[in-house]
Design a protein around this motif. Structure first.
Motif, PDB file in Angstrom:
ATOM      1  N   TYR A   1     -13.916 -49.353 -43.130  1.00  0.00           N
ATOM      2  CA  TYR A   1     -14.266 -48.025 -42.621  1.00  0.00           C
ATOM      3  C   TYR A   1     -14.057 -46.977 -43.690  1.00  0.00           C
ATOM      4  O   TYR A   1     -13.297 -47.176 -44.644  1.00  0.00           O
ATOM      5  N   VAL A   2     -14.746 -45.880 -43.512  1.00  0.00           N
ATOM      6  CA  VAL A   2     -14.538 -44.713 -44.359  1.00  0.00           C
ATOM      7  C   VAL A   2     -14.566 -43.478 -43.461  1.00  0.00           C
ATOM      8  O   VAL A   2     -15.413 -43.377 -42.578  1.00  0.00           O
ATOM      9  N   PHE A   3     -13.640 -42.582 -43.674  1.00  0.00           N
ATOM     10  CA  PHE A   3     -13.668 -41.307 -42.972  1.00  0.00           C
ATOM     11  C   PHE A   3     -14.427 -40.301 -43.838  1.00  0.00           C
ATOM     12  O   PHE A   3     -14.188 -40.220 -45.037  1.00  0.00           O
ATOM     13  N   ALA A   4     -15.312 -39.570 -43.206  1.00  0.00           N
ATOM     14  CA  ALA A   4     -16.113 -38.625 -43.972  1.00  0.00           C
ATOM     15  C   ALA A   4     -15.870 -37.219 -43.467  1.00  0.00           C
ATOM     16  O   ALA A   4     -15.911 -36.966 -42.259  1.00  0.00           O
ATOM     17  N   ASN A   5     -15.619 -36.316 -44.377  1.00  0.00           N
ATOM     18  CA  ASN A   5     -15.352 -34.927 -44.045  1.00  0.00           C
ATOM     19  C   ASN A   5     -14.147 -34.785 -43.122  1.00  0.00           C
ATOM     20  O   ASN A   5     -14.137 -33.948 -42.222  1.00  0.00           O
ATOM     21  N   VAL A   6     -13.174 -35.635 -43.344  1.00  0.00           N
ATOM     22  CA  VAL A   6     -11.972 -35.629 -42.529  1.00  0.00           C
ATOM     23  C   VAL A   6     -10.809 -35.238 -43.428  1.00  0.00           C
ATOM     24  O   VAL A   6     -10.785 -35.567 -44.607  1.00  0.00           O
ATOM     25  N   VAL A   7      -9.875 -34.525 -42.855  1.00  0.00           N
ATOM     26  CA  VAL A   7      -8.681 -34.159 -43.596  1.00  0.00           C
ATOM     27  C   VAL A   7      -7.567 -35.129 -43.244  1.00  0.00           C
ATOM     28  O   VAL A   7      -7.193 -35.250 -42.084  1.00  0.00           O
ATOM     29  N   THR A   8      -7.079 -35.859 -44.225  1.00  0.00           N
ATOM     30  CA  THR A   8      -5.921 -36.707 -43.967  1.00  0.00           C
ATOM     31  C   THR A   8      -5.121 -36.871 -45.249  1.00  0.00           C
ATOM     32  O   THR A   8      -5.682 -36.970 -46.337  1.00  0.00           O
ATOM     33  N   GLU A   9      -3.834 -36.907 -45.093  1.00  0.00           N
ATOM     34  CA  GLU A   9      -2.968 -37.016 -46.260  1.00  0.00           C
ATOM     35  C   GLU A   9      -2.740 -38.472 -46.628  1.00  0.00           C
ATOM     36  O   GLU A   9      -2.375 -38.799 -47.745  1.00  0.00           O
ATOM     37  N   ASP A  10      -2.937 -39.343 -45.660  1.00  0.00           N
ATOM     38  CA  ASP A  10      -2.600 -40.742 -45.848  1.00  0.00           C
ATOM     39  C   ASP A  10      -3.294 -41.358 -47.057  1.00  0.00           C
ATOM     40  O   ASP A  10      -4.522 -41.352 -47.158  1.00  0.00           O
ATOM     41  N   GLU A  11      -2.506 -41.919 -47.947  1.00  0.00           N
ATOM     42  CA  GLU A  11      -3.033 -42.446 -49.204  1.00  0.00           C
ATOM     43  C   GLU A  11      -3.825 -43.733 -49.020  1.00  0.00           C
ATOM     44  O   GLU A  11      -4.574 -44.147 -49.893  1.00  0.00           O
ATOM     45  N   GLN A  12      -3.595 -44.393 -47.902  1.00  0.00           N
ATOM     46  CA  GLN A  12      -4.229 -45.694 -47.678  1.00  0.00           C
ATOM     47  C   GLN A  12      -5.557 -45.583 -46.952  1.00  0.00           C
ATOM     48  O   GLN A  12      -6.199 -46.582 -46.645  1.00  0.00           O
ATOM     49  N   THR A  13      -5.954 -44.369 -46.616  1.00  0.00           N
ATOM     50  CA  THR A  13      -7.170 -44.189 -45.827  1.00  0.00           C
ATOM     51  C   THR A  13      -8.344 -43.823 -46.718  1.00  0.00           C
ATOM     52  O   THR A  13      -8.306 -42.796 -47.393  1.00  0.00           O
ATOM     53  N   PRO A  14      -9.398 -44.620 -46.704  1.00  0.00           N
ATOM     54  CA  PRO A  14     -10.588 -44.274 -47.470  1.00  0.00           C
ATOM     55  C   PRO A  14     -11.218 -43.020 -46.871  1.00  0.00           C
ATOM     56  O   PRO A  14     -11.507 -42.979 -45.678  1.00  0.00           O
ATOM     57  N   VAL A  15     -11.401 -42.032 -47.707  1.00  0.00           N
ATOM     58  CA  VAL A  15     -11.927 -40.777 -47.173  1.00  0.00           C
ATOM     59  C   VAL A  15     -12.747 -40.059 -48.245  1.00  0.00           C
ATOM     60  O   VAL A  15     -12.408 -40.076 -49.428  1.00  0.00           O
ATOM     61  N   VAL A  16     -13.840 -39.464 -47.826  1.00  0.00           N
ATOM     62  CA  VAL A  16     -14.673 -38.677 -48.725  1.00  0.00           C
ATOM     63  C   VAL A  16     -14.766 -37.266 -48.161  1.00  0.00           C
ATOM     64  O   VAL A  16     -15.120 -37.081 -47.008  1.00  0.00           O
ATOM     65  N   SER A  17     -14.426 -36.301 -48.982  1.00  0.00           N
ATOM     66  CA  SER A  17     -14.419 -34.934 -48.483  1.00  0.00           C
ATOM     67  C   SER A  17     -14.454 -33.976 -49.661  1.00  0.00           C
ATOM     68  O   SER A  17     -14.745 -34.380 -50.786  1.00  0.00           O
ATOM     69  N   ILE A  18     -14.194 -32.708 -49.402  1.00  0.00           N
ATOM     70  CA  ILE A  18     -13.977 -31.808 -50.523  1.00  0.00           C
ATOM     71  C   ILE A  18     -12.587 -31.211 -50.357  1.00  0.00           C
ATOM     72  O   ILE A  18     -11.953 -31.371 -49.318  1.00  0.00           O
ATOM     73  N   ASP A  19     -12.123 -30.522 -51.366  1.00  0.00           N
ATOM     74  CA  ASP A  19     -10.804 -29.911 -51.279  1.00  0.00           C
ATOM     75  C   ASP A  19     -10.952 -28.549 -50.599  1.00  0.00           C
ATOM     76  O   ASP A  19     -11.181 -27.536 -51.253  1.00  0.00           O
ATOM     77  N   TYR A  20     -10.826 -28.570 -49.286  1.00  0.00           N
ATOM     78  CA  TYR A  20     -11.063 -27.344 -48.528  1.00  0.00           C
ATOM     79  C   TYR A  20     -10.029 -26.269 -48.806  1.00  0.00           C
ATOM     80  O   TYR A  20     -10.313 -25.081 -48.749  1.00  0.00           O
ATOM     81  N   GLU A  21      -8.834 -26.699 -49.099  1.00  0.00           N
ATOM     82  CA  GLU A  21      -7.791 -25.709 -49.395  1.00  0.00           C
ATOM     83  C   GLU A  21      -8.160 -24.945 -50.669  1.00  0.00           C
ATOM     84  O   GLU A  21      -8.127 -23.720 -50.719  1.00  0.00           O
ATOM     85  N   LYS A  22      -8.533 -25.698 -51.670  1.00  0.00           N
ATOM     86  CA  LYS A  22      -8.917 -25.095 -52.941  1.00  0.00           C
ATOM     87  C   LYS A  22     -10.160 -24.215 -52.761  1.00  0.00           C
ATOM     88  O   LYS A  22     -10.268 -23.134 -53.350  1.00  0.00           O
ATOM     89  N   ALA A  23     -11.071 -24.693 -51.935  1.00  0.00           N
ATOM     90  CA  ALA A  23     -12.294 -23.929 -51.686  1.00  0.00           C
ATOM     91  C   ALA A  23     -11.952 -22.572 -51.067  1.00  0.00           C
ATOM     92  O   ALA A  23     -12.463 -21.527 -51.481  1.00  0.00           O
ATOM     93  N   GLY A  24     -11.069 -22.606 -50.086  1.00  0.00           N
ATOM     94  CA  GLY A  24     -10.656 -21.358 -49.447  1.00  0.00           C
ATOM     95  C   GLY A  24      -9.959 -20.443 -50.443  1.00  0.00           C
ATOM     96  O   GLY A  24     -10.162 -19.224 -50.452  1.00  0.00           O
ATOM     97  N   TYR A  25      -9.151 -21.054 -51.280  1.00  0.00           N
ATOM     98  CA  TYR A  25      -8.429 -20.315 -52.302  1.00  0.00           C
ATOM     99  C   TYR A  25      -9.395 -19.626 -53.259  1.00  0.00           C
ATOM    100  O   TYR A  25      -9.309 -18.421 -53.520  1.00  0.00           O
ATOM    101  N   GLU A  26     -10.342 -20.383 -53.749  1.00  0.00           N
ATOM    102  CA  GLU A  26     -11.260 -19.855 -54.759  1.00  0.00           C
ATOM    103  C   GLU A  26     -12.157 -18.752 -54.222  1.00  0.00           C
ATOM    104  O   GLU A  26     -12.419 -17.750 -54.901  1.00  0.00           O
ATOM    105  N   LEU A  27     -12.615 -18.957 -53.003  1.00  0.00           N
ATOM    106  CA  LEU A  27     -13.512 -17.953 -52.429  1.00  0.00           C
ATOM    107  C   LEU A  27     -12.753 -16.634 -52.209  1.00  0.00           C
ATOM    108  O   LEU A  27     -13.272 -15.543 -52.452  1.00  0.00           O
ATOM    109  N   THR A  28     -11.509 -16.764 -51.811  1.00  0.00           N
ATOM    110  CA  THR A  28     -10.689 -15.575 -51.604  1.00  0.00           C
ATOM    111  C   THR A  28     -10.411 -14.869 -52.933  1.00  0.00           C
ATOM    112  O   THR A  28     -10.486 -13.631 -53.030  1.00  0.00           O
ATOM    113  N   LYS A  29     -10.094 -15.662 -53.949  1.00  0.00           N
ATOM    114  CA  LYS A  29      -9.850 -15.104 -55.283  1.00  0.00           C
ATOM    115  C   LYS A  29     -11.042 -14.278 -55.766  1.00  0.00           C
ATOM    116  O   LYS A  29     -10.888 -13.235 -56.415  1.00  0.00           O
TER     117      LYS A  29
END
Lengths: 331, 331
Positions: free
Chosen positions: A146-174
DNA sequence: CTGAAAGCGCTTACAG
DNA sequence: CTGAAAGCGCTTACAG
C-alpha cells in the motif's frame, strides 16, 4: 458466439492449455513456430484471457484498490488522473472504494482486502495518524502492499507520497511578510484536515519568527456559508493580507473584500493553496502555492507498482516539490 | 494467520462447504440453528468470501466498469460521485477505465469485456453517434448490459441518461432575448463535443425564432488561451450578452469584459452552463443553467442495476430536468 | 520445449 | 435441509 476460452484456443492450435498459457505469460519459453501458430489462433478467435480466472489461479489480479473519501473534490480527481495514467502504463486496473464518514474504516478496509486487489492506494487528507496506523496494521496483516497519498503521517515505516505542507505554509506566509504585511490572516477550515493543520503550523511558525500575531479564521469550504462569515469579518477586523487554505476560500474572500471597498492587492494581499483553475478565473488572478496533485497520484502509483513487484525502493517516504505561482493578488 | 477460506469455516462449523455457501447466498434455505452456528464461526474466523473465486464460479463479479475519458473534468468526477453512492447501496464495486483519445475504442472496450464486469457505464460527451453504435454492438454481442451517461444519441435502443441539451440551450438563450439583448454570442469550444453541439442548436433555434443573428465564437476551455481570444474579441465586436457553454468559459469572458470597461450585467449579460462552483466564485456571481451531473451518474447507475438483474424498465432513455439559476450576471 | 494434472476458492444443480 | 461432486477458466510445478 460465446467468448473463446483457453480451451478452444488450445484445440484450434493443436496444443495443450499449458502451452497457450505460456504463450501469454512466458512467451520466451515456447518455440517460435508454436508460439506463432497459437498467436494466430488467438487473433482469429478474438481470444482474451478471463482476468477473473487468471486472478484466482495466479493470486494476482493486476488490480489496485484506490480508497477515497469524496471523489468530487478537485484534488482527489486530479490525483486519480495521475494514478490512472500510470496504472494504464503498467497494465493495472483500478477499483474505486469510497469510504464515507459514517462508515467503519476498519470494516471497509477489510472488505477491500477480500476483493483481492494486489495493492492499495489510500488517498485521504483527513486521516488522523492513529487511523493511518489502524489501516496499516490490517494491510500488513494481510500482506498487501500500500501507499498513502497526500496523507500526513510521521510514521517512518509508512509508504507515503505528499508535499511538505508545513514548509509550504511557512513559505507562503514569508512571502506576505516580505511585502511588509502585518495583519495576515490564515483562512482555514472549521473541519479538521490534517493537511490544513500542517499549513497552519507553517503559518504560525513564520508569523512568530517575524514577531507577528498569528490569526486563524475558521470557516467552511462551502461558498454560500463562507460568504456570510467573510461579510461579518470585515465589520470588525484589521487585515492587510490573507491566505486561504484552498484557492476557492481565498477567491471567495477576495470577492467579499472587493465588495467591501478594499483594493487587491493594494489594501489586502491574498493568496491561496493548490493553484487550481479558480486561481486563474478570479479577478485579479490569485497568487497560489502550487501543489502537484496529479504528480502525487502518479508517483504514489509508481511507488506502489514497485512494492507490489518486490522491487527495491530507496525511499518509501516521498515529498514532492512545491512552488509559489505569483499572480496579481499579491505584489 | 492466513485468510480463512470457505473450507476452514466448513470444517470449524462441522458442515459442508455447500452449506456455508448457502448461509452466505441463500440463508433462508438453511435451518436456523445450522445457520447461526455457521455465522458464528464466520465471525470468529473473520471470514470474507474471496470475490474473485465467487466471480469465477457464479459468473457474476458484482463489479461495474465505468468508462471515462478525462477524470479530472468536474462533470466527470461529479458523475462518478453519483455512481459511487448508488453502487455502494447496491453493493457493486466500481472499476475505472480511462480511454484516451489516442486509444482504439473498440479494442479498449473489448479489453473491458475480458475483465468480466457485470455491466458497463459509459460516460462520454464527445462520442459521435457512430462510435456509440460501435460500442453498443460489441457489448450486445457479449451480452453485457450497459448505460450511456451524459451522451447524445438518437438511437432508440440505446439506454442513455442525460438532459435535453438542445432545450437547455434554447431556454437559456430565450432568457437573454427576453431581457431585450440583441447581440448575443454563444461562446463554444473549438473542439467538438456532442453536448456542445446540442447547446449550439438550441441557441440557434432561439435566435432565429427571434430573428436575431446567431453568432458562435469558438475558443478553448483553457483559461490562458481563451483570455487571449476574448481580449481581441472586444476590439471589434458588438456584444450585449454572452453564453458560455461552460461556466469557466463564461467567467473567463466576464473577467476580460470587466477589464475592458464593460459593466456586467448592465452592458453585457453573461450566463454559463452547469452551475459549478465557478458560478458562485465569480464577481458578479454567474447565472447558470444547472445540469444535474451527480444525478445523471446516480440515475444511470440505478438503471444499470435494473438491466443487470433483468428487471423490467419502462424507459431506457431518461432525460433529467434542468433549470436556470439566476444570479447577478443577468437581469 | 510441451503436456497431464492438480489446484485456486468458490457456486450450483443433483441426490437424498 | 444438507452433502458430494462437478465445474468456472485459468496457472503452475512436475515430468518427460
Amino acid at each position: 458466439m460465446p467468448q473463446a476460452t483457453i480451451y478452444s484456443v488450445a484445440i484450434a492450435a493443436g496444443v495443450s492449455l499449458a502451452t497457450v498459457s505460456r504463450v501469454l505469460n512466458n512467451p520466451e519459453k515456447v518455440k517460435e513456430d508454436t508460439r506463432e501458430r497459437v498467436l494466430k489462433v488467438i487473433k482469429e478467435l478474438g481470444y482474451r484471457p478471463n482476468v477473473i480466472a487468471r486472478g484466482l489461479a495466479s493470486r494476482k489480479t493486476t488490480t489496485v484498490g484506490v480508497v477515497i473519501s469524496d471523489i468530487t473534490r478537485a484534488s482527489v480527481s486530479e490525483m486519480l488522473g495521475g494514478i490512472s495514467d500510470i496504472a494504464l502504463n503498467y497494465q493495472y486496473s483500478i477499483k474505486i472504494f469510497a469510504i464515507h464518514e459514517d462508515m467503519d474504516v476498519i470494516d471497509s478496509v477489510q472488505k477491500i482486502v477480500s476483493e483481492q486487489v494486489d495493492g492499495i492506494l489510500y488517498l485521504n487528507d483527513e486521516l488522523s495518524d492513529k487511523r493511518v496506523l489502524d489501516v496499516k496494521r490490517i494491510l500488513d496483516q494481510n500482506n498487501i502492499p500500500y501507499v498513502f497519498a497526500n496523507v500526513v503521517t510521521e510514521d517512518e515505516q509508512t509508504p507515503v507520497v505528499s508535499i511538505d505542507y508545513e514548509k509550504a505554509g511557512y513559505e507562503l506566509t514569508k512571502e506576505l511578510i516580505a511585502d511588509h504585511r502585518k495583519d495576515i490572516y490564515l483562512l482555514s477550515t472549521a473541519r479538521r484536515y490534517t493537511v490544513n493543520e500542517k499549513k497552519e503550523a507553517g503559518y504560525i511558525r513564520a508569523m512568530e519568527e517575524a514577531t507577528l500575531e498569528p490569526k486563524i479564521f475558521r470557516t467552511s469550504g462551502d461558498t454560500t456559508v463562507n460568504r456570510q462569515h467573510f461579510s461579518s469579518f470585515f465589520a470588525d477586523k484589521k487585515v492587510d493580507a490573507a491566505i486561504g487554505v484552498r484557492d476557492s476560500i481565498a477567491v471567495s474572500f477576495m470577492n467579499i473584500a472587493v465588495q467591501n471597498g478594499r483594493e487587491v492587492p493594494k489594501d489586502i494581499a491574498i493568496a491561496g493553496f493548490q493553484n487550481t483553475k479558480y486561481a486563474t478565473l478570479s479577478r485579479p488572478m490569485l497568487t497560489s502555492l502550487d501543489i502537484p496533485v496529479y504528480d502525487i497520484g502518479a508517483v504514489s502509483m509508481r511507488l506502489l507498482t514497485k512494492l507490489m513487484n518486490d522491487q527495491e525502493v530507496e525511499n518509501i517516504r516521498i515529498s514532492l516539490p512545491h512552488f509559489i505561482v505569483k499572480r496579481e493578488s499579491t505584489n
